[in-house]
Every structure is written in structure tokens, then in C-alpha cells.
Write an enzyme that holds these catalytic residues in place. Structure first.
Site, PDB file in Angstrom:
ATOM      1  N   ASP A 174      79.433  12.262  44.949  1.00 55.46           N
ATOM      2  CA  ASP A 174      78.238  12.510  45.781  1.00 55.46           C
ATOM      3  C   ASP A 174      78.352  13.815  46.562  1.00 55.46           C
ATOM      4  OD1 ASP A 174      80.232  11.818  47.550  1.00 55.46           O
ATOM      5  OD2 ASP A 174      79.157  10.159  48.487  1.00 55.46           O
ATOM      6  N   CYS A 231     104.224  28.493  47.634  1.00 57.42           N
ATOM      7  CA  CYS A 231     102.993  28.458  46.819  1.00 57.42           C
ATOM      8  C   CYS A 231     103.335  28.475  45.338  1.00 57.42           C
ATOM      9  CB  CYS A 231     102.102  29.649  47.140  1.00 57.42           C
ATOM     10  SG  CYS A 231     101.552  29.702  48.847  1.00 57.42           S
TER      11      CYS A 231
HETATM   12  C1  BEZ Z   1     105.111  30.326  50.891  1.00 53.98           C
HETATM   13  O1  BEZ Z   1     104.263  30.001  50.087  1.00 53.98           O
HETATM   14  O2  BEZ Z   1     106.292  30.295  50.623  1.00 53.98           O
HETATM   15  C2  BEZ Z   1     104.716  30.771  52.267  1.00 53.98           C
HETATM   16  C3  BEZ Z   1     103.551  31.445  52.478  1.00 53.98           C
HETATM   17  C4  BEZ Z   1     103.227  31.873  53.748  1.00 53.98           C
HETATM   18  C5  BEZ Z   1     104.092  31.600  54.795  1.00 53.98           C
HETATM   19  C6  BEZ Z   1     105.257  30.893  54.578  1.00 53.98           C
HETATM   20  C7  BEZ Z   1     105.574  30.480  53.308  1.00 53.98           C
END
Ligand code: BEZ
Length: 218
Positions: free
Chosen positions: A130, A45
Site C-alpha cells: 500500500d 558499507c
Molecule cells: C563504513 O562504511 O565503513 C563507514 C562509513 C562512514 C563512516 C564510518 C564507517
């Protein structure tokens, strides 16, 4: 029930890192990307959010507003932003929804039914002016998304929304496009007096149109 292409993107109001957002009002008549990520302070993330922040001018150029979501708190989002900046060189410059009660994640079917901690999966919803869902992506937590592909798909969506064309495999802006099957040869001749290239009668290529999104490159 999961959202299908063409469904109305469910409206909601949410607390975000940019204040309270009424989703439909915030979108106005623009395109939108709503995406979720499983959890703050996680490695994949972190790379994704930094990359998205760096791509902000590309979304802006296409008139697309971007909003993220996870089930963490606003405080966690703000604290994590500092890490994202330090690691990737860019901090999130789009609103991040704090969906701690999983209200919006449930509304959009973003929760991972296999996950014990009910984290969201990596969902992406592209929403048209829309307010209808134009594209969805669902990746597992362990696979980071390709945001260049998201931009490429948005280029195709925006082009095909304006013209009666489709885009072939691996199409990039500026490359030839395909006249959609619903357009007869007679109708196509009016639109494309210079004709088209047809390896088969149903695969009719025409050049990208000057001034259209097909000429944008990124
Ligand atoms: C990540 O963002 O690295 C991650 C998040 C949850 C599970 C596995 C990876």
C-alpha cells in the site's frame, strides 16, 4: 520531519545503476526495502552491500524489491561494485540511487545531523504494497546492519498483515504466534477451534498455520 510508521512513503524519481526509477511504479504492488549507506568506497558499507546481494533470493522469495541509496555518483557506484564483488564474492544486483543532490535523503530524513559532510546514516525503510512505511531502522555509520534480522522482521510484517496475529520475542518462521489482543476469545475460538496455550489470559499462543509465511524457514 521524520517519516513515521503508517506514513505514505514519499514518491520520487531517481537516477540509479539500473536506469531511471519511478519509485512507486517500480514497486508496483510488491513490498519494498529502501536503504541508505553513508558513502561509497567505505569498509562497513562494502560488507553490507555484498551481503545484501547474496541475500537477493531471500528477498525475491518474499516478493520484496530492494533499492539502495547514497549521495555518491553513478560512476562511483559502478566502480565500487567491482570492489564489492572482489571482496565479498557478490556485486550489488539491486538498483543503487545516485542521490548527489541529497534530494531523496532529505525527503526520507536519512541525513546525519551530526555529520559535517552530510552523509546519510544507515536507514532502512520497509514499505508495504500500500506504499505505507511498515518499519524503519536507523543505525549509525559505524554499525553494520543485520540483514538476517531484516528478513525476519519482513516475515513477521507479511504474516501479521495477513492474519490477526503478532509474533513474540525472537520469533522465527514456523514458531508459535500470538493472537492479537483485539481478537476476543469468542472470535478466536472460531478461528482456532483446537484452542490455544495461554500462560496468562492476554498471552494466547497458537501454532503457525500450515501454508503461511510462518512455515517458511531461511
Ligand atoms: C563504513 O562504511 O565503513 C563507514 C562509513 C562512514 C563512516 C564510518 C564507517
Amino acid at each position: 520531519m521524520s517519516l513515521k510508521l503508517g506514513d505514505l512513503a514519499p514518491p520520487f524519481t531517481a537516477e540509479t545503476t539500473h536506469g531511471t526509477v519511478d519509485f512507486h511504479q517500480w514497486l508496483g504492488d510488491r513490498w519494498g526495502v529502501l536503504f541508505s549507506h553513508p558513502k561509497d568506497f567505505t569498509p562497513v558499507c562494502t560488507t553490507e552491500l555484498g551481503a545484501l546481494a547474496m541475500l537477493a533470493p531471500e528477498f525475491e522469495r518474499r516478493g520484496v524489491r530492494v533499492i539502495g541509496l547514497s549521495v555518491d555518483s553513478l560512476d562511483a557506484h559502478r566502480e565500487w561494485s567491482k570492489d564489492i564483488l572482489a571482496v565479498t564474492g557478490a556485486a550489488p544486483n539491486f538498483p543503487m540511487i545516485a542521490d548527489h543532490d541529497r534530494r531523496i535523503a532529505t525527503l526520507y530524513g536519512m541525513l546525519d545531523p551530526q555529520a559535517a559532510d552530510t552523509a546519510t546514516v544507515r536507514s532502512v525503510f520497509v514499505i508495504g504494497p500500500d506504499k505505507r512505511v511498515k518499519l524503519t531502522l536507523t543505525y549509525p555509520a559505524s554499525t553494520g546492519r543485520n540483514f538476517d534480522e531484516l528478513l525476519r522482521a519482513i516475515d513477521s510484517l507479511q504474516l501479521t498483515a495477513r492474519h490477526q496475529v503478532a509474533t513474540p520475542v525472537n520469533w522465527r518462521p514456523g514458531e508459535d504466534v500470538i493472537i492479537v489482543p483485539g481478537v476476543s476469545d469468542a472470535a478466536a475460538r472460531e478461528r482456532y477451534p483446537d484452542g490455544w496455550r495461554a500462560p496468562t489470559p492476554y498471552l494466547r499462543y497458537v501454532p503457525a498455520e500450515p501454508g503461511s509465511a510462518t512455515h517458511r524457514r531461511h
